[in-house]
Design an enzyme around this catalytic site. Structure first.
Site, PDB file in Angstrom:
ATOM      1  CG  ASP A 185      -1.835   1.120   1.337  1.00 17.14           C
ATOM      2  OD1 ASP A 185      -2.242   1.652   0.289  1.00 17.14           O
ATOM      3  OD2 ASP A 185      -2.160   1.520   2.473  1.00 17.14           O
ATOM      4  CD  GLU A 236      -0.360  -5.796   7.537  1.00 16.20           C
ATOM      5  OE1 GLU A 236      -0.729  -5.724   6.366  1.00 16.20           O
ATOM      6  OE2 GLU A 236      -0.956  -5.268   8.475  1.00 16.20           O
ATOM      7  CE1 TYR A 266      -4.657   0.587  10.140  1.00 15.44           C
ATOM      8  CE2 TYR A 266      -3.831  -1.655   9.923  1.00 15.44           C
ATOM      9  CZ  TYR A 266      -3.638  -0.285   9.836  1.00 15.44           C
ATOM     10  OH  TYR A 266      -2.410   0.208   9.460  1.00 15.44           O
ATOM     11  CD  GLU A 268       0.901  -1.040   9.514  1.00 16.98           C
ATOM     12  OE1 GLU A 268      -0.259  -1.153   9.060  1.00 16.98           O
ATOM     13  OE2 GLU A 268       1.923  -1.338   8.873  1.00 16.98           O
ATOM     14  CD1 TRP A 316      -1.273   3.007   8.122  1.00 10.57           C
ATOM     15  CD2 TRP A 316       0.848   2.517   8.700  1.00 10.57           C
ATOM     16  NE1 TRP A 316      -0.543   2.871   6.963  1.00 10.57           N
ATOM     17  CE2 TRP A 316       0.756   2.570   7.293  1.00 10.57           C
ATOM     18  CE3 TRP A 316       2.086   2.244   9.300  1.00 10.57           C
ATOM     19  CZ2 TRP A 316       1.854   2.362   6.474  1.00 10.57           C
ATOM     20  CZ3 TRP A 316       3.158   2.032   8.485  1.00 10.57           C
ATOM     21  CH2 TRP A 316       3.041   2.071   7.083  1.00 10.57           C
ATOM     22  CE  LYS A 359      -6.070   3.042   7.405  1.00 10.29           C
ATOM     23  NZ  LYS A 359      -5.848   2.901   5.942  1.00 10.29           N
TER      24      LYS A 359
HETATM   25  C1  GCB Z   1      -1.350  -2.278   6.707  1.00 10.27           C
HETATM   26  C2  GCB Z   1      -0.048  -2.176   6.002  1.00 10.27           C
HETATM   27  C3  GCB Z   1       0.244  -0.744   5.565  1.00 10.27           C
HETATM   28  C4  GCB Z   1      -1.019  -0.091   5.027  1.00 10.27           C
HETATM   29  C5  GCB Z   1      -2.057  -0.061   6.117  1.00 10.27           C
HETATM   30  C6  GCB Z   1      -3.383   0.563   5.666  1.00 10.27           C
HETATM   31  O1  GCB Z   1      -1.614  -3.197   7.416  1.00 10.27           O
HETATM   32  O2  GCB Z   1       1.020  -2.697   6.725  1.00 10.27           O
HETATM   33  O3  GCB Z   1       1.258  -0.779   4.601  1.00 10.27           O
HETATM   34  O4  GCB Z   1      -0.778   1.181   4.524  1.00 10.27           O
HETATM   35  O5  GCB Z   1      -2.320  -1.362   6.540  1.00 10.27           O
HETATM   36  O6  GCB Z   1      -3.558   1.759   5.814  1.00 10.27           O
HETATM   37  O7  GCB Z   1      -4.223  -0.169   5.158  1.00 10.27           O
END
Ligand code: GCB
Length: 607
Positions: A165, A417, A473, A510, A555, A574
């Site tokens: 990403d 991940e 998340y 994160e 994050w 984010k």
């Molecule tokens: C994650 C990834 C990161 C992404 C983030 C997101 O788990 O490690 O690279 O940018 O989620 O914002 O979805």
């Protein structure tokens, strides 16, 4: 590999600046001149080429990116040699001198160098040509989905769909330098030390790698005022009394001066800065200098306007100043090794770093680009289709080799991940984790950053690592806008990790929610600044209940550029700060929280 430094025996010449540039086909020869090619244009080094070119097709171009410049050569002494050094070229590099291939390097985030052979030194001027190839596939790190499309004229267009990403910025990203060194020289310096139990005395061992035989090695340790605190030669153990420790946000760096002497004649000198601190993981705590540390900080990116992923030293310093201002103490080099300049800054400013190789995208057909890969085939097993072992080993070797002496580095990351719940994950990761352990002269802890799919019980590698690092998340990708459910589910998962691994500390590497500054709501509506605050509040309420939970890295530090896809609104939002480093509302909330949470002793470990 040593960072280039000016010393009594070494000189540095900066090759940054404006180079000729072309994408696509070019064959460097003795007489070729890229600047005369009709398609050639100008490019700045170091930077990502993508945003500077101001053309969509060039921005997204995948393939060979050619750089060339002529350099006037310095005169060398009989006993000197000239080295051409690149901080990084993303992702694969070929280097030509006067049209002759002299070096190749794979991996876009670590330095490499080549000695300029005598035949190139005979003239006054040298032509340096670099090919920076930005293809990614299932053999590279990061992992990309490589596709070839047919143009209307029948020619082939290469496409890389990121399996991660962030935008696939590329080019000569870090400084290019010539430096001189004596032919008989210091090749590397490894500093290790044993601290006494009360941490006041250190036995320092300096291992000098040198290509010279029969020279005397003199070692001197200097404090920050330049006073000599220990001296010796060769294999001596140097004892430093009254040690000033390197502490988070209270850095102290000694200098280890290494000199090669022929009788009383100085042949080579190199100064390596190093800090002394003790790292230990035990009883569900992360100890720095025998005290339980609490990570407050960020996952980051090397990402700024115009420069893309290219070195931006002003942005680096501003970021670390903002990091301190908000009460944080650490960051992770998500998702690749950051510049040597950044690591040196973190050493000096006392910022704690979790250091990561570019092992991201090791999850077949996962892809943040969910919409783009919608028509993909059924996923096979990641560990059958990925052929990244070699690149992964190389990345670990080069990272440890580069960063081994940094006091700021307290832990290594083997991957971000990966699909650690799929069959074959354990067989893939066990030797790589062991490689870190075998290579690191300071025996730092090793972790793997876990993905939500690899829940406790499903994950196959967590017992091999030292700290359970989670990207979660709850309240965003899971339990979206359902913060009460998010809290319950988060608590349940954390308790499960602790039940399985009662001695391992757990932390978040994160957690976050996309937030568009200027969007507001009376209620907890996602994307608003209020929701970002509520989201973090909900997570923190759970963190604060758990004695084995040792850190929160959000994050992301700042908004950053990604590929275009349905779930990204001109990038990932984010960040606590915008891409231009303006604070969102949540910054005040974090500053209040983090300035009241001490760096040490916030959590007691096991319950
Ligand atoms: C994650 C990834 C990161 C992404 C983030 C997101 O788990 O490690 O690279 O940018 O989620 O914002 O979805």
């Amino acid at each position: 590999m040593l960072y280039p430094q000016l010393s009594a025996t070494r000189k540095i010449y900066n090759l940054n600046g404006v180079w000729s540039f072309k994408q696509g086909a070019y064959q460097p020869t003795k007489d070729s001149l890229l600047s005369t090619d009709t398609e050639a244009e100008l490019m700045v080094v170091p930077t990502s080429f993508n945003d500077v070119l101001v053309d969509k097709d060039k921005r997204l171009f995948i393939g060979d990116n050619w750089y060339e410049r002529l350099v006037d050569l310095p005169q060398l002494q009989e006993n000197e040699e000239l080295v051409l050094r690149f901080g990084s070229v993303t992702h694969q590099a070929k280097v030509y001198l006067d049209g002759e291939l002299v070096a190749e390097h794979k991996g876009g985030f670590t330095p490499f160098e080549v000695v300029v052979a005598p035949q190139f030194l005979a003239k006054d001027q040298l032509k340096v040509t670099v090919c920076a190839n930005n293809e990614l596939n299932y053999t590279t790190l990061p992992v990309g989905n490589y596709i070839e499309k047919k143009n209307p004229d029948g020619s082939i267009k290469k496409v890389v769909k990121e399996n991660f990403d962030f935008f696939n910025y590329a080019g000569i990203h870090r400084p290019v330098k010539f430096y001189t060194r004596p032919k008989a020289h210091i090749e590397d310096v490894v500093v290790t030390y044993e601290l006494s139990e009360d941490l006041t005395t250190a036995d320092v061992k300096v291992t000098v790698l040198s290509n010279a035989s029969g020279l005397e090695q003199r070692l001197t340790i200097l404090d920050e005022t330049g006073q000599i605190v220990a001296q010796g030669t060769g294999n001596d153990v140097l004892t430093v009394q009254g040690v000033r420790l390197w502490e988070p946000l209270n850095a102290y760096l000694y200098t280890c001066r290494v000199e090669l002497f022929d009788g009383e004649q100085l042949i080579d000198r190199y100064d390596e800065a190093f800090g002394m601190r003790k790292i230990e993981v035990k009883a569900a705590q992360f100890l720095i200098n025998n005290k339980p540390f609490y990570f407050k900080g960020f996952g980051k990116h090397e990402d700024t306007h115009i420069n893309g992923r290219g070195l931006n030293e002003a942005a680096n310093l501003m970021d670390l100043n903002l990091l301190k201002e908000i009460g944080a103490n650490s960051f992770r080099t998500s998702h690749y090794p950051y510049s040597e300049e950044m690591m040196r800054l973190a050493d000096r400013m006392g910022i704690v770093v979790i250091d990561e190789v570019p092992a991201v995208g090791l999850f077949q057909n996962f892809s943040a680009a969910l919409d783009l890969l919608g028509d993909k085939d059924e996923p096979e097993n990641t560990w059958k289709v990925m052929k990244t072992k070699e690149a992964h080993e190389q990345a670990i070797c080069e990272l440890v080799n580069r960063d081994k002496n940094h006091a700021c580095v307290v832990m290594w990351v083997v991957a971000n991940e990966p699909s650690s719940h799929e069959e074959g994950a354990r067989e893939y990761f066990e030797p790589l984790i062991q490689l870190y352990r075998d290579l690191d002269p300071q025996n730092r802890p090793v972790t793997l950053v876990n993905i939500m799919n690899a829940l406790p019980g499903k994950d196959l590698v967590a017992d091999l690592i030292d700290v359970i690092c989670l990207n979660r998340y709850y309240g965003w990708y899971r339990d979206h806008a359902e913060l009460a459910d998010a809290k319950n589910n988060l608590r349940k998962e954390l308790e499960e990790w602790h039940r399985l691994y009662p001695d391992k500390p757990v932390m978040f590497t994160e957690y976050g929610a996309d937030t568009l500054p200027g969007y507001h709501s009376m209620w907890d509506i996602p994307y608003t600044e209020e929701y970002q605050c509520d989201y973090y509040q909900a997570n923190h309420e759970v963190f604060d209940e758990l004695p084995y939970f040792v850190g929160e890295q959000v994050w992301n530090f700042a908004d950053f550029e990604t590929n275009v896809m349905l779930i990204r609104v001109k990038g990932n939002h984010k960040g606590l700060f915008s891409r231009t480093r303006e604070p969102k509302q949540v910054v005040r909330f974090f500053k209040e929280r983090w300035t009241t949470i001490p760096n040490f002793g916030y959590k007691s470990g096991k319950n």
